[in-house]
Scaffold this motif. Structure first.
Motif, PDB file in Angstrom:
ATOM      1  N   ALA A   1       0.836  -1.206   0.000  1.00 30.05           N
ATOM      2  CA  ALA A   1       0.000   0.000   0.000  1.00 30.05           C
ATOM      3  C   ALA A   1       0.865   1.247   0.000  1.00 30.05           C
ATOM      4  O   ALA A   1       0.538   2.238  -0.653  1.00 30.05           O
ATOM      5  CB  ALA A   1      -0.937  -0.013   1.212  1.00 30.05           C
ATOM      6  N   ALA A   2       1.982   1.212   0.729  1.00 30.37           N
ATOM      7  CA  ALA A   2       2.883   2.361   0.752  1.00 30.37           C
ATOM      8  C   ALA A   2       3.450   2.648  -0.620  1.00 30.37           C
ATOM      9  O   ALA A   2       3.581   3.800  -1.029  1.00 30.37           O
ATOM     10  CB  ALA A   2       4.012   2.131   1.762  1.00 30.37           C
TER      11      ALA A   2
ATOM     12  N   ALA B   1       1.990   1.895  -3.428  1.00 30.75           N
ATOM     13  CA  ALA B   1       0.898   2.361  -4.284  1.00 30.75           C
ATOM     14  C   ALA B   1       0.644   3.857  -4.116  1.00 30.75           C
ATOM     15  O   ALA B   1       0.292   4.548  -5.075  1.00 30.75           O
ATOM     16  CB  ALA B   1      -0.383   1.583  -3.974  1.00 30.75           C
ATOM     17  N   THR B   2       0.856   4.347  -2.893  1.00 32.07           N
ATOM     18  CA  THR B   2       0.664   5.769  -2.627  1.00 32.07           C
ATOM     19  C   THR B   2       1.948   6.577  -2.729  1.00 32.07           C
ATOM     20  O   THR B   2       1.927   7.807  -2.721  1.00 32.07           O
ATOM     21  CB  THR B   2       0.054   5.988  -1.233  1.00 32.07           C
ATOM     22  N   GLY B   3       3.074   5.856  -2.787  1.00 32.86           N
ATOM     23  CA  GLY B   3       4.363   6.540  -2.844  1.00 32.86           C
ATOM     24  C   GLY B   3       4.734   7.227  -1.563  1.00 32.86           C
ATOM     25  O   GLY B   3       5.490   8.200  -1.541  1.00 32.86           O
ATOM     26  N   SER B   4       4.222   6.712  -0.426  1.00 33.97           N
ATOM     27  CA  SER B   4       4.422   7.395   0.839  1.00 33.97           C
ATOM     28  C   SER B   4       4.720   6.394   1.940  1.00 33.97           C
ATOM     29  O   SER B   4       4.202   5.273   1.929  1.00 33.97           O
ATOM     30  CB  SER B   4       3.185   8.205   1.214  1.00 33.97           C
ATOM     31  N   GLU B   5       5.516   6.832   2.915  1.00 31.39           N
ATOM     32  CA  GLU B   5       5.762   6.018   4.090  1.00 31.39           C
ATOM     33  C   GLU B   5       4.669   6.193   5.144  1.00 31.39           C
ATOM     34  O   GLU B   5       4.705   5.556   6.178  1.00 31.39           O
ATOM     35  CB  GLU B   5       7.120   6.386   4.710  1.00 31.39           C
TER      36      GLU B   5
END
Length: 390
Positions: A382-383, A385-389
């Motif tokens: 999921a991280a 997919a969103t490009g975020s930690e």
């Protein structure tokens, strides 16, 4: 076909090799050991790490040789009395999306070796890395060399590949050493009821949990010791030395330490978080990238998370390899840095003196599921997919 050289045949290196092979990379693994033999010790795997192992098709095999830990409990070191406990087992899996397992390191290692399509090149201690825009050359202590399009340094806290990536730095000694071993469950009073169990006391603590389906209890016993600086997984000591270090503690603790089949002892080191993990064709993974003290139980899990991100970025043919490696480290660095630094702080929390400080810590444990939730519920896919930690 892209050629990958993985330096280090530990859990992180072998998992990376398996994942990269599954994506069509040609992978060779190199390790300095003359033979692959894992010491008698345990590894804990949380929901965040198991999510990746399941995605790689390794989850069932891991579960089959592990112990599913049914509870977490904290006990007073000297009395052995439980002062906090919380269910794990089904509760943990429902809350965090996977089980919390204890696995014998040797069982885990053998499972990974069997899943890797090839034979690691042994007796190859990497001493230098030479990188050009076209390829990377690895130089080994025996005079041999190897070439690859991509090098993954998974060679631990004293990584040779790390020096190429970010320059020389020094390992940070924690001032603490630990005794580690495995004890048959029938030699530990109440051992058949152990989950993830902590014995806490002033200036020292013990963590224990079952492995190999509950046949053995793995323990790690931490003591302050500025003079013991040997960082070697092969260092051995007599079980009586561990017992002496915990003189006056609960009979459960002394039975656990005194009946071990074999006892290892080594100093605990980590390193300051790195500025860079990668160059154009070389990157780091696991302890080579973010060595952390074991007080959060996340070293193995974070290496496994690294594998998922590195593989996903490396397979992206729409970007250059350099940009892929940059994306990998940018996604991973904030999370691993936070866990790295938190692991340092946990040791002091576990070893406060009896009295008000211990009472305050014990009260905070009522919020333990919330405090560690951000680590265990983390979904690396999921991280990405969103490009975020976040």
């Amino acid at each position: 076909m892209v050629r990958v050289a993985v330096v280090g045949a530990g859990v992180g290196g072998l998992t990376a090799a398996i994942a990269l092979q599954a994506d069509g990379f040609e992978v060779d693994v190199y390790d300095q050991a003359g033979e692959l033999s894992e010491i008698g010790a345990g590894v804990s795997l949380g929901g965040n790490g198991m999510r990746v192992l399941d995605a790689l098709g390794l989850g069932k095999a891991v579960r089959d040789v592990s112990a599913n830990l049914q509870r977490i409990e904290f006990r007073h070191g000297k009395s052995g009395d439980v002062f906090y406990q919380h269910p794990m087992g089904a509760w943990y899996e429902q809350r965090f999306g996977g089980p919390f397992l204890g696995i014998h390191r040797a069982d885990f290692h053998q499972l990974l070796i069997s899943a890797y399509a090839g034979e690691p090149h042994l007796g190859r201690r990497c001493v230098a890395v030479h990188e050009s825009p076209e390829q990377v050359e690895l130089q080994f202590a025996d005079g041999s060399t190897a070439h690859a399009d991509l090098v993954v340094g998974a060679d631990g806290v004293r990584s040779a590949v790390r020096g190429h990536v970010d320059g020389a730095d020094e390992a940070v000694f924690s001032g603490m050493s630990c005794f580690r071993g495995l004890t048959p469950v029938d030699r530990v009073p109440g051992g058949d009821r152990f989950g993830l169990t902590f014995f806490l006391g002033p200036n020292r603590h013990v963590v224990a949990y079952p492995v190999r389906g509950g046949e053995l209890i793995n323990f790690v016993a931490y003591v302050p010791d500025p003079d013991w600086t040997e960082e070697s997984w092969s260092a051995r000591c007599a079980p009586r030395e561990a017992v002496a270090a915990f003189d006056g503690w609960s009979p459960v603790v002394t039975a656990l330490l005194g009946n071990a089949e074999e006892t290892g002892r080594w100093a605990l080191y980590d390193r300051e978080p790195l500025r860079n993990w990668s160059t154009g064709r070389v990157t780091l993974l696991g302890d080579a990238a973010h060595p952390m003290l074991p007080h959060a139980g996340q070293g193995t899990n974070q290496a496994i998370e690294d594998v998922a991100v590195l593989t996903a970025y490396a397979r992206n043919r729409n970007v250059t390899l350099k940009d892929a490696l940059r994306g990998y480290e940018q996604l991973r660095k904030p999370r691993t840095r936070q866990i790295q630094l938190g692991s340092r702080a946990n040791a002091a929390c576990f070893q406060v003196p009896d009295g008000p400080l211990a009472d305050e810590r014990n009260a905070r444990l009522e919020n333990l599921p919330q405090m560690v939730g951000w680590i265990h519920e983390y979904d690396v896919y999921a991280a990405m997919a969103t490009g975020s930690e976040a």
